[in-house]
Design a protein around this motif. Structure first.
Motif, PDB file in Angstrom:
ATOM      1  N   VAL A   6       0.865  -1.182   0.000  1.00 16.28           N
ATOM      2  CA  VAL A   6       0.000   0.000   0.000  1.00 16.28           C
ATOM      3  C   VAL A   6       0.899   1.229   0.000  1.00 16.28           C
ATOM      4  N   LYS A   7       0.693   2.100  -0.984  1.00 16.31           N
ATOM      5  CA  LYS A   7       1.442   3.354  -1.038  1.00 16.31           C
ATOM      6  C   LYS A   7       0.482   4.508  -0.777  1.00 16.31           C
ATOM      7  N   ILE A  41       2.801  -4.322   3.325  1.00 17.20           N
ATOM      8  CA  ILE A  41       3.933  -3.405   3.350  1.00 17.20           C
ATOM      9  C   ILE A  41       3.401  -2.019   3.018  1.00 17.20           C
ATOM     10  N   LEU A  42       3.758  -1.028   3.820  1.00 14.61           N
ATOM     11  CA  LEU A  42       3.329   0.343   3.569  1.00 14.61           C
ATOM     12  C   LEU A  42       4.492   1.157   3.018  1.00 14.61           C
ATOM     13  N   VAL A  43       4.264   1.835   1.903  1.00 11.38           N
ATOM     14  CA  VAL A  43       5.201   2.840   1.402  1.00 11.38           C
ATOM     15  C   VAL A  43       4.539   4.189   1.645  1.00 11.38           C
ATOM     16  N   PRO A 124       6.064  -3.242   7.903  1.00  6.38           N
ATOM     17  CA  PRO A 124       7.192  -2.451   7.436  1.00  6.38           C
ATOM     18  C   PRO A 124       6.680  -1.147   6.818  1.00  6.38           C
ATOM     19  N   ILE A 125       7.230  -0.025   7.249  1.00  8.21           N
ATOM     20  CA  ILE A 125       6.877   1.266   6.674  1.00  8.21           C
ATOM     21  C   ILE A 125       8.099   1.787   5.938  1.00  8.21           C
TER      22      ILE A 125
END
Length: 260
Positions: A6-7, A41-43, A124-125
């Motif tokens: 996810v961004k 996973i977050l961007v 994770p960011i």
């Protein structure tokens, strides 16, 4: 379990020059729900706008943006950590540059950490390491970085939450009859060669960098979903109910379904 990247764009988590507590809360609740079904996973963009909340430094100039990012990044992580902790989830910071994916060794080292965090249900960011890599500061607002994360870290799909709620058949700012195209399987060079433009004072890339991210994933037989980060119901239904009620899915028709 399938893996989702996810961004989130800067404009989604900032409002009138400050970090929006309400928007971050809604985003984190969404991420927490996703983590019950997927490896997530977050961007996250937003370090520069977070820095502007803390100090009176103008955004103009690369060095100023680097300073703002360095100041804002811990503040941004502090907010994510606090909200996600209240939801019973742990987070971890991972700073990368797009150039890290040019090295197989560095990519593997980063992937090992991401895999271990996801296995332990820790979020994770990821953000651009703006002190050493400036390309995303100038051009991409982390769109290119998020596509690399999805590809090299073996995600099934990249979901971009933006102030752009889909890919339209015409410019919706100029044409009130413009409609979102629900499925795109191919992007032309004319579409990819448009001049980038920012959608807000805190954004960088606009639609073009998102199209380039989508094209990179299409070329690597992966998918991307573009939807509003202000109205998370579209993304919720897509990821949690396998229903597309808005947004644009970029996916080769020959690919297997990525959700379900």
């Amino acid at each position: 379990m399938k893996r989702v990247v996810v961004k989130v764009g800067s404009h989604i988590i900032s409002d009138e020059g400050k970090i929006s507590e309400e928007r971050m809360q809604r985003l984190c609740e969404f991420l927490s729900d996703l983590m019950e079904k997927y490896e997530v996973i977050l961007v996250s963009s937003g370090a520069i706008s977070a820095g502007m909340c803390r100090v009176d430094i103008k955004k103009e100039g690369v060095v100023n943006r680097q300073m703002l990012a360095a100041i804002g990044q811990p503040f941004l992580m502090e907010n994510y950590d606090r909200i996600m902790s209240n939801l019973g989830k742990n987070v971890a910071q991972v700073l990368l540059t797009a150039g890290d994916f040019d090295s197989r060794k560095r990519t593997n080292h980063a992937k090992n950490v991401i895999d271990a965090l996801c296995e332990r249900k820790i979020l994770p960011i990821i953000n651009e390491n703006d002190a050493t890599g400036i390309e995303e500061i100038l051009f991409g607002d982390n769109d290119r970085l998020s596509a690399g994360v999805a590809h090299y870290f073996n995600a099934d799909i990249l979901v971009i939450l933006s102030d752009i709620d889909g890919y339209y058949d015409a410019d919706p700012r100029a044409n009130k009859n413009a409609k979102i195209i629900p499925l795109i399987s191919f992007l032309s060079q004319d579409e990819l060669n448009q001049k980038p433009s920012a959608g807000s004072q805190f954004g960088t890339g606009g639609i073009v960098t998102k199209l380039k991210a989508a094209n990179f994933l299409l070329e690597n037989n992966k998918a991307m979903f573009l939807a509003s980060g202000f109205e998370l119901e579209v993304a919720r239904k897509f990821l949690l109910q396998n229903k597309q009620v808005g947004g644009t899915l970029f996916k080769k028709e020959i690919c297997k379904e990525v959700m379900g």
